[in-house]
Design a protein around this motif. Structure first.
Motif, PDB file in Angstrom:
ATOM      1  N   GLY A 117       0.818  -1.214   0.000  1.00 36.80           N
ATOM      2  CA  GLY A 117       0.000   0.000   0.000  1.00 36.80           C
ATOM      3  C   GLY A 117       0.846   1.255   0.000  1.00 36.80           C
ATOM      4  N   TYR A 118       1.855   1.300   0.869  1.00 36.11           N
ATOM      5  CA  TYR A 118       2.730   2.476   0.899  1.00 36.11           C
ATOM      6  C   TYR A 118       3.575   2.580  -0.364  1.00 36.11           C
ATOM      7  N   LEU A 119       3.953   1.460  -0.939  1.00 34.55           N
ATOM      8  CA  LEU A 119       4.689   1.483  -2.200  1.00 34.55           C
ATOM      9  C   LEU A 119       3.824   2.087  -3.312  1.00 34.55           C
ATOM     10  N   LEU A 120       2.556   1.681  -3.352  1.00 31.34           N
ATOM     11  CA  LEU A 120       1.655   2.245  -4.360  1.00 31.34           C
ATOM     12  C   LEU A 120       1.385   3.723  -4.114  1.00 31.34           C
ATOM     13  N   SER A 141      -1.702  13.527 -18.889  1.00 31.69           N
ATOM     14  CA  SER A 141      -2.426  12.857 -19.969  1.00 31.69           C
ATOM     15  C   SER A 141      -3.492  11.994 -19.313  1.00 31.69           C
ATOM     16  N   PRO A 142      -4.495  11.578 -20.075  1.00 33.68           N
ATOM     17  CA  PRO A 142      -5.513  10.701 -19.478  1.00 33.68           C
ATOM     18  C   PRO A 142      -4.928   9.395 -18.925  1.00 33.68           C
ATOM     19  N   THR A 143      -3.924   8.868 -19.586  1.00 29.58           N
ATOM     20  CA  THR A 143      -3.288   7.633 -19.112  1.00 29.58           C
ATOM     21  C   THR A 143      -2.584   7.861 -17.781  1.00 29.58           C
ATOM     22  N   MET A 144      -1.851   8.960 -17.696  1.00 33.07           N
ATOM     23  CA  MET A 144      -1.133   9.265 -16.458  1.00 33.07           C
ATOM     24  C   MET A 144      -2.119   9.519 -15.318  1.00 33.07           C
ATOM     25  N   ALA A 145      -3.182  10.235 -15.592  1.00 32.01           N
ATOM     26  CA  ALA A 145      -4.191  10.486 -14.558  1.00 32.01           C
ATOM     27  C   ALA A 145      -4.821   9.173 -14.093  1.00 32.01           C
ATOM     28  N   SER A 146      -5.082   8.264 -15.016  1.00 36.66           N
ATOM     29  CA  SER A 146      -5.650   6.962 -14.644  1.00 36.66           C
ATOM     30  C   SER A 146      -4.685   6.152 -13.795  1.00 36.66           C
ATOM     31  N   LEU A 147      -3.403   6.192 -14.129  1.00 35.37           N
ATOM     32  CA  LEU A 147      -2.400   5.481 -13.335  1.00 35.37           C
ATOM     33  C   LEU A 147      -2.297   6.055 -11.918  1.00 35.37           C
ATOM     34  N   ILE A 148      -2.333   7.373 -11.824  1.00 34.53           N
ATOM     35  CA  ILE A 148      -2.254   8.016 -10.511  1.00 34.53           C
ATOM     36  C   ILE A 148      -3.473   7.652  -9.670  1.00 34.53           C
ATOM     37  N   ILE A 149      -4.651   7.801 -10.244  1.00 36.82           N
ATOM     38  CA  ILE A 149      -5.883   7.505  -9.506  1.00 36.82           C
ATOM     39  C   ILE A 149      -5.959   6.016  -9.154  1.00 36.82           C
ATOM     40  N   GLY A 150      -5.589   5.165 -10.086  1.00 36.94           N
ATOM     41  CA  GLY A 150      -5.626   3.728  -9.827  1.00 36.94           C
ATOM     42  C   GLY A 150      -4.698   3.314  -8.700  1.00 36.94           C
ATOM     43  N   SER A 151      -3.475   3.838  -8.705  1.00 39.90           N
ATOM     44  CA  SER A 151      -2.540   3.475  -7.647  1.00 39.90           C
ATOM     45  C   SER A 151      -2.979   4.048  -6.299  1.00 39.90           C
ATOM     46  N   LEU A 152      -3.589   5.237  -6.307  1.00 43.35           N
ATOM     47  CA  LEU A 152      -4.112   5.802  -5.061  1.00 43.35           C
ATOM     48  C   LEU A 152      -5.259   4.965  -4.502  1.00 43.35           C
ATOM     49  N   VAL A 158      -6.018   1.755  -5.063  1.00 41.09           N
ATOM     50  CA  VAL A 158      -5.560   0.447  -4.584  1.00 41.09           C
ATOM     51  C   VAL A 158      -4.773   0.601  -3.281  1.00 41.09           C
ATOM     52  N   SER A 159      -3.959   1.649  -3.182  1.00 43.93           N
ATOM     53  CA  SER A 159      -3.204   1.846  -1.942  1.00 43.93           C
ATOM     54  C   SER A 159      -4.140   2.110  -0.771  1.00 43.93           C
ATOM     55  N   PHE A 160      -5.189   2.879  -0.969  1.00 48.27           N
ATOM     56  CA  PHE A 160      -6.136   3.142   0.120  1.00 48.27           C
ATOM     57  C   PHE A 160      -6.919   1.892   0.480  1.00 48.27           C
ATOM     58  N   ILE A 161      -7.264   1.085  -0.510  1.00 55.74           N
ATOM     59  CA  ILE A 161      -7.976  -0.168  -0.243  1.00 55.74           C
ATOM     60  C   ILE A 161      -7.103  -1.108   0.578  1.00 55.74           C
ATOM     61  N   LEU A 162      -5.808  -1.123   0.315  1.00 58.10           N
ATOM     62  CA  LEU A 162      -4.897  -1.978   1.078  1.00 58.10           C
ATOM     63  C   LEU A 162      -4.564  -1.396   2.444  1.00 58.10           C
ATOM     64  N   LEU A 163      -4.343  -0.100   2.495  1.00 58.95           N
ATOM     65  CA  LEU A 163      -3.857   0.502   3.728  1.00 58.95           C
ATOM     66  C   LEU A 163      -4.918   0.623   4.821  1.00 58.95           C
ATOM     67  N   ALA A 164      -6.130   0.962   4.475  1.00 63.26           N
ATOM     68  CA  ALA A 164      -7.151   1.199   5.499  1.00 63.26           C
ATOM     69  C   ALA A 164      -7.339  -0.019   6.412  1.00 63.26           C
ATOM     70  N   PRO A 165      -7.652  -1.193   5.871  1.00 67.05           N
ATOM     71  CA  PRO A 165      -7.832  -2.323   6.791  1.00 67.05           C
ATOM     72  C   PRO A 165      -6.520  -2.833   7.384  1.00 67.05           C
ATOM     73  N   SER A 166      -5.423  -2.734   6.647  1.00 66.09           N
ATOM     74  CA  SER A 166      -4.167  -3.277   7.177  1.00 66.09           C
ATOM     75  C   SER A 166      -3.650  -2.463   8.354  1.00 66.09           C
ATOM     76  N   ILE A 167      -3.856  -1.164   8.350  1.00 65.83           N
ATOM     77  CA  ILE A 167      -3.436  -0.342   9.479  1.00 65.83           C
ATOM     78  C   ILE A 167      -4.275  -0.667  10.709  1.00 65.83           C
ATOM     79  N   VAL A 168      -5.585  -0.772  10.521  1.00 64.84           N
ATOM     80  CA  VAL A 168      -6.470  -1.084  11.646  1.00 64.84           C
ATOM     81  C   VAL A 168      -6.162  -2.469  12.205  1.00 64.84           C
TER      82      VAL A 168
END
Length: 87
Positions: free
Chosen positions: A27-30, A47-58, A60-70
């Protein structure tokens, strides 16, 4: 009293701790990847591709980090409670 390694609760807790550690690291790596991509996109143009990569990695990182921290804090608190009780 049973051995610490034979206790199924402690075994499950160790397994949860292992998976939360992996999820934290990924999660922190993403999150770092998203920040690096944002800086690159800011420097060279979004670019639209770069924006999609940024949003996608954010996302996925939040999906992983939220429960793993708790869960990580829960495992640490349970271990600390066991030590205080002398188990």
């Amino acid at each position: 009293m049973s051995n610490r390694h034979d206790d199924p609760v402690r075994r499950k807790r160790a397994q949860v701790a292992k998976w939360t550690l992996i999820a934290n690291r990924v999660g922190y790596l993403l999150l770092a990847l998203a920040m690096a991509l944002f800086v690159i996109a800011f420097a060279f143009g979004f670019s639209p591709t770069m924006a999609s990569l940024i949003i996608g990695s954010l996302v996925v990182s939040f999906i992983l980090l939220a429960p793993s921290i708790v869960l990580g804090y829960a495992v640490k608190a349970a271990e600390r409670d066991d030590v205080e009780r002398g188990l």
